[in-house]
Enzyme design. Structure first.
Site, mmCIF file in Angstrom:
data_model
loop_
_atom_site.group_PDB
_atom_site.id
_atom_site.type_symbol
_atom_site.label_atom_id
_atom_site.label_comp_id
_atom_site.label_asym_id
_atom_site.label_seq_id
_atom_site.Cartn_x
_atom_site.Cartn_y
_atom_site.Cartn_z
ATOM 1 N N ASN A 131 -113.634 -48.932 -2.987
ATOM 2 C CA ASN A 131 -114.675 -49.266 -4.008
ATOM 3 C C ASN A 131 -114.460 -48.487 -5.469
ATOM 4 O OD1 ASN A 131 -115.225 -51.736 -3.076
ATOM 5 N ND2 ASN A 131 -117.392 -51.251 -2.731
ATOM 6 N N GLU A 132 -114.988 -47.385 -5.145
ATOM 7 C CA GLU A 132 -115.374 -46.298 -6.374
ATOM 8 C C GLU A 132 -115.479 -45.057 -5.970
ATOM 9 O OE1 GLU A 132 -119.106 -47.037 -5.143
ATOM 10 O OE2 GLU A 132 -118.336 -48.647 -6.215
ATOM 11 N N SER B 55 -123.093 -52.844 -11.874
ATOM 12 C CA SER B 55 -124.652 -52.791 -11.972
ATOM 13 C C SER B 55 -124.560 -51.617 -13.065
ATOM 14 C CB SER B 55 -125.109 -51.844 -10.790
ATOM 15 O OG SER B 55 -125.075 -52.886 -9.772
ATOM 16 N N ALA C 48 -111.183 -54.087 -6.825
ATOM 17 C CA ALA C 48 -112.058 -54.655 -5.786
ATOM 18 C C ALA C 48 -113.385 -54.191 -5.737
ATOM 19 C CB ALA C 48 -111.368 -53.960 -4.626
ATOM 20 N N ALA D 174 -119.115 -54.002 -7.901
ATOM 21 C CA ALA D 174 -120.439 -53.367 -6.957
ATOM 22 C C ALA D 174 -121.151 -52.512 -7.844
ATOM 23 C CB ALA D 174 -119.651 -52.535 -5.873
ATOM 24 N N TYR D 175 -121.212 -51.138 -7.675
ATOM 25 C CA TYR D 175 -121.694 -50.307 -8.607
ATOM 26 C C TYR D 175 -121.198 -50.143 -9.985
ATOM 27 C CZ TYR D 175 -124.370 -45.606 -9.461
ATOM 28 O OH TYR D 175 -125.248 -44.764 -9.815
ATOM 29 N N ASP E 262 -126.404 -39.733 -16.388
ATOM 30 C CA ASP E 262 -126.801 -39.828 -15.000
ATOM 31 C C ASP E 262 -125.700 -39.569 -14.186
ATOM 32 O OD1 ASP E 262 -129.473 -39.694 -15.942
ATOM 33 O OD2 ASP E 262 -129.854 -41.498 -15.072
ATOM 34 N N ASP F 196 -120.660 -55.806 3.706
ATOM 35 C CA ASP F 196 -119.863 -54.859 2.625
ATOM 36 C C ASP F 196 -119.459 -53.427 3.125
ATOM 37 O OD1 ASP F 196 -119.008 -57.238 1.336
ATOM 38 O OD2 ASP F 196 -120.247 -56.870 -0.091
ATOM 39 N N GLY F 197 -120.764 -52.754 3.357
ATOM 40 C CA GLY F 197 -120.702 -51.344 3.815
ATOM 41 C C GLY F 197 -120.034 -51.337 5.209
#
Length: 253
Positions: free
Chosen positions: A113-114, A159, A151, A155-156, A143, A43-44
């Site tokens: 992504n973000e 999580s 899309a 991902a992050y 944090d 993906d990266g």
């Protein structure tokens, strides 16, 4: 009709081996002359390929030679031409980030992504959040926080306990990362047209970095983010395995 294909691969040996085999079997042309760009990696690497080829006319079809491969199709050397002709296309608009660091330098980056803000020191970050010029949260102690596209919502964002967004929802997810105050704040769903601004409070002793698809800006003062409708990333998927199906399936695993 025979498609002209450009094969791009990550540095991983398994991806390089796949590129050599596929190029020998189907031919290989430069990306600017291709009808389709085939990205081989994880993906990266897919994100890097989309960024690197966003000004080209060819869509991108990924085959997984990495780990999770959420944005990728299954790898196979057989029947690639038939698979490419049968694909379904998804259009993704990236987020446009403008960030100013504490030295007064302004940085620009795009994120498929973000865009995430992360504490860069031992103390929690303090962020002020405004949406479309209106103050929405005067102080978030955390944090970090992120703004994710549909899309990128698995991902992050996922999580960090953010919601999974349907690919056609025209919604962005604003998600806190380990929020301390307000302790119960779990983020917000915003329209795709929203203009989001983060101001870093007490930046001298609570430094914060900003990250847009792994492009990192250190020691920031503020960040502004919006979706960019003028940039259209074209991604190809095998029939029945597009982003919409993957986003739905992810919620039942």
């Amino acid at each position: 009709m025979t498609l002209k294909i450009a094969f791009l691969a990550s540095d991983a040996p398994v991806a390089q081996t796949a590129r050599h085999a596929l190029a020998g079997r189907y031919g290989d042309v430069p990306p600017e002359k291709a009808d389709v760009i085939v990205a081989l990696g994880g993906d990266g690497f897919m994100l890097r390929t989309l960024h690197a080829t966003q000004d080209l006319r060819a869509p991108v079809y990924g085959m997984n030679r990495g780990t999770i491969g959420f944005l990728m199709n299954e790898y196979s050397e057989a029947d690639l031409m038939d698979r490419l002709k049968a694909t379904e296309e998804e259009i993704i608009n990236p987020l446009s980030m403008t960030a100013m660091d504490r030295q007064g330098e302004v940085h620009h980056a795009l994120a498929i992504n973000e865009v995430s803000l992360l504490r860069a020191g031992p103390q929690a970050a303090k962020l002020r959040i405004s949406v479309d010029g209106r103050l929405r949260l005067s102080e978030l102690v955390c944090d970090g926080a992120l703004l994710a596209t549909p899309a990128g919502s698995t991902a992050y964002n996922y999580s960090a306990h953010g919601p999974i967004l349907p690919i056609g929802s025209d919604v962005l997810a604003l998600t806190a990362i380990a929020a301390f105050r307000p302790r119960r704040w779990r983020g917000a769903l915003l329209p795709k047209t929203a203009h989001v601004r983060f101001d870093v409070l007490e930046a001298d002793k609570r430094p914060v970095m900003a990250d847009a698809d792994s492009i990192s800006i250190m020691d920031i003062d503020w960040v502004e983010i919006r979706s960019d409708p003028d940039i259209r990333h074209r991604i190809l998927f095998d029939p029945g395995h597009g982003l919409e199906e993957r986003l739905i399936a992810e919620q039942f695993t």
